[in-house]
Design a protein around this motif. Structure first.
Motif, short mmCIF file in Angstrom:
data_model
loop_
_atom_site.label_atom_id
_atom_site.label_comp_id
_atom_site.label_asym_id
_atom_site.label_seq_id
_atom_site.Cartn_x
_atom_site.Cartn_y
_atom_site.Cartn_z
N VAL A 22 28.09 30.97 31.01
CA VAL A 22 28.22 29.52 30.87
C VAL A 22 27.68 29.08 29.51
O VAL A 22 28.30 28.27 28.81
N VAL A 23 26.53 29.62 29.13
CA VAL A 23 25.95 29.27 27.83
C VAL A 23 26.88 29.69 26.70
O VAL A 23 27.12 28.92 25.76
N LEU A 69 30.25 27.49 36.01
CA LEU A 69 29.09 26.84 36.61
C LEU A 69 29.21 26.76 38.12
O LEU A 69 28.19 26.65 38.82
N LEU A 70 30.42 26.83 38.64
CA LEU A 70 30.61 26.77 40.09
C LEU A 70 29.89 27.90 40.81
O LEU A 70 29.51 27.77 41.97
N ALA A 71 29.72 29.04 40.12
CA ALA A 71 29.01 30.17 40.73
C ALA A 71 27.50 30.00 40.69
O ALA A 71 26.78 30.79 41.30
N ALA A 125 22.34 23.01 32.96
CA ALA A 125 22.58 23.46 34.32
C ALA A 125 22.43 24.97 34.45
O ALA A 125 21.91 25.48 35.45
N ALA A 126 22.88 25.70 33.42
CA ALA A 126 22.76 27.16 33.46
C ALA A 126 21.30 27.59 33.45
O ALA A 126 20.89 28.48 34.22
N VAL A 127 20.49 26.97 32.59
CA VAL A 127 19.07 27.33 32.52
C VAL A 127 18.35 26.91 33.80
O VAL A 127 17.53 27.67 34.34
N GLU A 128 18.64 25.72 34.30
CA GLU A 128 18.04 25.26 35.56
C GLU A 128 18.33 26.25 36.69
O GLU A 128 17.44 26.62 37.47
#
Length: 312
Positions: free
Chosen positions: A101-102, A116-118, A135-138
């Protein structure tokens, strides 16, 4: 108590990662949970029964399998307990998804939104590249607690309790890790405000995750070489609906000096900017380092427990 189960779990995580869904016992467990996801005349009663019975049944099955393996040899029992621990954890696959995602966030935002759905249960259609990286880091930080530290700490604590009680530690420890994974799986499937049947599982998961969330925040702070991030995280916790997930996410926000946010829900480190690609990559790497540290600490704890038991 031997550290072999943790070593086996760590080796399988490094070599295998996430087993295919069709062969994954957690996916099989999910099929048992799925029939609960409908309207019930007494949803809380049904949900409480499911939250009690289903994780306990999974834990009992694993304990019985480890006991049976022990009739062949102690090494067989340790190896099977390690395999059960491995199946109760998940980190490498989600770290890879977060990294993807990043990587896509600037060059191909649509691919990043799909990826990001995963990771996160949120609508990604209107998220900016910075919000996608956030969102990826969270998700990576939160999964450190849910997917790794929780089952590892359950394994170690249960082994210690079993040793004190004078009962076989391996079956109890493997069952504890499996039980925690079952509770977490039920919460992820049913623990939403609009699903009353999932309320008992959500409340149980909140209780189970209290310690792992804080342990994961500590380990992540060490990985980021910023222990002061723990104190700064306290400033933002009141804005996070979950009593637990704010800890590792807040440490990531403070340690990376970035803002992490779920639009309309919470903001961590609001005075900072959203993560750029370099900061987000550093965040995902830090979660990976924290994962390795978690395995190492669990192995050391079991080794120390074995030494204490041998001398008692």
């Amino acid at each position: 108590m031997t550290p072999v189960p943790v070593l086996v779990a760590g080796a399988l995580e490094a070599l295998v990662g996430e087993p295919p869904t069709r062969y994954h016992p957690v996916a099989w467990f999910g099929r048992l949970v799925a029939p609960l996801d409908r309207e019930w005349a007494r949803p809380l009663a049904v949900g409480a029964l499911g939250a009690f019975a289903l994780p306990l049944a999974a834990a009992g099955a694993v304990a019985a399998a480890v006991v049976l393996a022990g009739t062949w040899s102690a090494l067989s029992a340790a190896a099977l307990a390690g395999a059960a621990l491995f199946l109760s954890t998940s980190l490498r696959g989600l770290l890879a998804a977060a990294a993807a995602v990043v990587a896509d966030s600037d060059t191909d935002p649509d691919a990043a939104r799909d990826g990001l759905l995963a990771l996160a249960g949120r609508d990604a259609s209107a998220l900016s590249p910075g919000q996608l990286r956030s969102a990826a880091v969270e998700s990576a930080a939160e999964n450190l607690a849910d997917g790794l530290v929780a089952p590892l700490s359950a394994f170690v604590v249960a082994a210690a309790v079993a040793a004190v009680a004078g009962v076989p530690a391996l079956p109890v420890a493997a069952a504890a890790a499996t039980w925690v994974k079952g509770v977490n799986t039920m919460d992820s499937m049913l623990g939403y405000p609009d699903k009353r049947v999932g309320t008992p599982a959500a409340l149980l998961d909140d209780a189970v995750m209290w310690l792992p969330a804080r342990l994961s925040a500590l380990v992540l702070a060490v990985a980021l070489v910023d222990l002061r991030s723990l104190a700064r995280t306290r400033e933002w916790l009141d804005g996070v609906p979950s009593p637990n997930s704010g800890w590792p996410m807040g440490v990531a926000a403070a340690g990376l000096a970035v803002r992490l946010e779920k639009p309309g829900v919470y903001v961590l480190n609001p005075e900072a900017g959203l993560p750029d690609t370099m900061a987000a990559r550093r965040g995902v790497r830090a979660v990976a380092v924290a994962g390795v540290l978690s395995y190492a600490l669990a192995a050391l704890a079991l080794t120390a427990l074995g030494e204490v038991t041998a001398w008692s």
